[in-house]
Design an enzyme around this catalytic site. Structure first.
Site, PDB file in Angstrom:
ATOM      1  CE1 TYR A  44      -4.081   1.792   0.142  1.00 17.29           C
ATOM      2  CE2 TYR A  44      -3.165   2.936   2.031  1.00 17.29           C
ATOM      3  CZ  TYR A  44      -4.139   2.824   1.054  1.00 17.29           C
ATOM      4  OH  TYR A  44      -5.159   3.739   0.990  1.00 17.29           O
ATOM      5  N   GLY A 145     -17.906  -0.852  -1.464  1.00 17.85           N
ATOM      6  CA  GLY A 145     -18.288   0.216  -0.545  1.00 17.85           C
ATOM      7  C   GLY A 145     -18.301   1.565  -1.222  1.00 17.85           C
ATOM      8  CG  ASP A 167     -23.468 -12.889 -15.095  1.00 18.41           C
ATOM      9  OD1 ASP A 167     -24.374 -12.656 -14.252  1.00 18.41           O
ATOM     10  OD2 ASP A 167     -23.658 -13.539 -16.136  1.00 18.41           O
ATOM     11  NE  ARG A 168     -22.311 -10.341  -8.505  1.00 17.33           N
ATOM     12  CZ  ARG A 168     -21.440  -9.680  -7.750  1.00 17.33           C
ATOM     13  NH1 ARG A 168     -21.489  -9.814  -6.437  1.00 17.33           N
ATOM     14  NH2 ARG A 168     -20.535  -8.892  -8.297  1.00 17.33           N
ATOM     15  CE1 TYR A 235     -12.927   2.908  -5.653  1.00 16.53           C
ATOM     16  CE2 TYR A 235     -13.397   3.765  -7.834  1.00 16.53           C
ATOM     17  CZ  TYR A 235     -13.740   2.968  -6.759  1.00 16.53           C
ATOM     18  OH  TYR A 235     -14.901   2.233  -6.789  1.00 16.53           O
ATOM     19  N   GLY A 237      -7.344  -1.218  -7.971  1.00 18.34           N
ATOM     20  CA  GLY A 237      -6.933  -2.146  -9.027  1.00 18.34           C
ATOM     21  C   GLY A 237      -7.186  -3.590  -8.645  1.00 18.34           C
ATOM     22  CG  MET A 238     -10.749  -4.428  -6.487  1.00 16.53           C
ATOM     23  SD  MET A 238     -12.523  -4.081  -6.468  1.00 16.53           S
ATOM     24  CE  MET A 238     -13.199  -5.732  -6.404  1.00 16.53           C
ATOM     25  CG  PHE A 260      -9.412  10.370  -5.506  1.00 10.96           C
ATOM     26  CD1 PHE A 260      -9.310  11.742  -5.381  1.00 10.96           C
ATOM     27  CD2 PHE A 260      -9.898   9.631  -4.433  1.00 10.96           C
ATOM     28  CE1 PHE A 260      -9.681  12.376  -4.205  1.00 10.96           C
ATOM     29  CE2 PHE A 260     -10.274  10.262  -3.255  1.00 10.96           C
ATOM     30  CZ  PHE A 260     -10.170  11.632  -3.139  1.00 10.96           C
ATOM     31  CD1 TRP A 261      -4.903   6.564  -1.404  1.00 13.32           C
ATOM     32  CD2 TRP A 261      -2.880   7.528  -1.502  1.00 13.32           C
ATOM     33  NE1 TRP A 261      -4.135   6.049  -0.380  1.00 13.32           N
ATOM     34  CE2 TRP A 261      -2.900   6.628  -0.413  1.00 13.32           C
ATOM     35  CE3 TRP A 261      -1.717   8.257  -1.771  1.00 13.32           C
ATOM     36  CZ2 TRP A 261      -1.792   6.432   0.407  1.00 13.32           C
ATOM     37  CZ3 TRP A 261      -0.619   8.062  -0.950  1.00 13.32           C
ATOM     38  CH2 TRP A 261      -0.658   7.158   0.117  1.00 13.32           C
TER      39      TRP A 261
END
Length: 323
Positions: A44, A145, A167-168, A235, A237-238, A260-261
């Site tokens: 991080y 969130g 999709d799920r 914001y 990067g999953m 953005f952070w």
């Protein structure tokens, strides 16, 4: 809770004495955010000295204050002014300047999740494009969130949202839940790639703003649907894949790529600006226009369960540690 390497463990520590400018706080609740996990893993943008207490967000109640403390008193609710405070603990002594007082008449889950995601959502909607009621915004990770906060704040501002999700099996239930929050459209990543999406824009203005928390193919698709001279703000990067923009989009549509952070925003603005932002969001909460994300409350001693649940895919509930 102290972190050694990337394996958190519960530990009893001595409480520091309350100095003149210190505040003794009993923590009430603290969420597990992706940034908390990133910080534990050491990847991080802000890392505490080890050993450290985990948790960057949460709400506590003031128990006692030092003799020179003027901004808060016993009974007040407080949240961290900055990341790295260490909120995953039952009580602690913090400096007055490291805390911000908030109204104690908002729901506990809203208070515990107030300082990061809604702030990020609000600033991204306000700071990059001059959006007017009726304009549209597209985002991925819409069930996150931040995503849920974007939906609600955008609706309060009169903005229309296109919300992209993976999709799920229970996609209809998720779509209904996001629409109940104020989402105008919910589409899957697969639907966004289909040629039929061209027809979608006949009745919807192309978005001037795209909000990206995923990267990879998902962010490429957001860019494809962005209006000329629009901005995509990244914001998160999953997907752990880079943001790729085609040369043609950059040249012929003149799109802008920004980042953005919230921690950087706080460095660039005064504490009073952050307090003003918090109070703006509290007004929306009081009006019933901003609710906390779906949450699962977990006792602190079951922290391991909360950490594991927070990194599972398709978990629609934010884990909140209850002290």
């Amino acid at each position: 809770m102290r972190t050694t390497e990337i394996h958190p463990r519960l530990k009893n520590v001595d409480l520091a004495a309350v100095g003149r400018s210190d505040v003794h706080v009993k923590m009430l609740a603290a969420p597990v955010n992706p940034s908390d996990i990133n910080m534990i893993q050491g990847n991080y943008g802000l890392l505490p000295k080890l050993p450290a207490v985990g948790g960057n967000e949460g709400v506590g109640q003031v128990i006692a204050v030092g003799s020179s403390v003027t901004r808060m008193k016993p009974g007040d609710w407080v949240i961290p002014a900055n990341a790295g405070l260490g909120t995953w603990q039952t009580e602690a002594v913090f400096s007055e300047e490291s805390l911000i007082e908030i109204p104690s008449d908002i729901p506990l889950q809203s208070a515990a999740t107030l300082g990061v995601n809604p702030c990020t959502a609000y600033r991204m909607l306000m700071d990059f494009e001059q959006l007017r009621p009726g304009d549209s915004v597209i985002q991925n990770a819409s069930n996150s969130g931040v995503g849920q906060a974007v939906i609600q704040i955008a609706a309060a501002l009169g903005l229309r949202t296109i919300n992209v999700v993976r999709d799920r099996p229970d996609i209809q239930r998720l779509s209904d839940r996001l629409k109940n929050l104020g989402a105008e459209h919910v589409v899957t990543e697969e639907e966004l790639r289909k040629p039929e999406m061209k027809n979608f824009w006949k009745n919807m203005p192309q978005p001037q703003l795209a909000l990206n928390c995923v990267g990879g193919k998902s962010s490429t698709e957001l860019l494809r649907h962005l209006a000329p001279r629009g901005t995509m703000v990244t914001y998160g990067g999953m997907a752990k894949q880079p943001v790729t923009a085609s040369v043609s989009l950059l040249i012929f549509k003149d799109i802008k790529l920004r980042g953005f952070w919230l921690s950087q925003w706080k460095k660039d603005h005064s504490p009073d600006h952050f307090k003003e932002l918090i109070l703006t969001l509290c007004d929306l909460i009081h009006q019933g226009r901003l609710m906390a994300p779906a949450c699962s409350e977990v006792p602190l001693q079951d922290y391991q369960h909360a950490l594991e649940a927070s990194v599972k895919p398709f978990v629609s509930s934010k884990q909140i540690l209850i002290m």
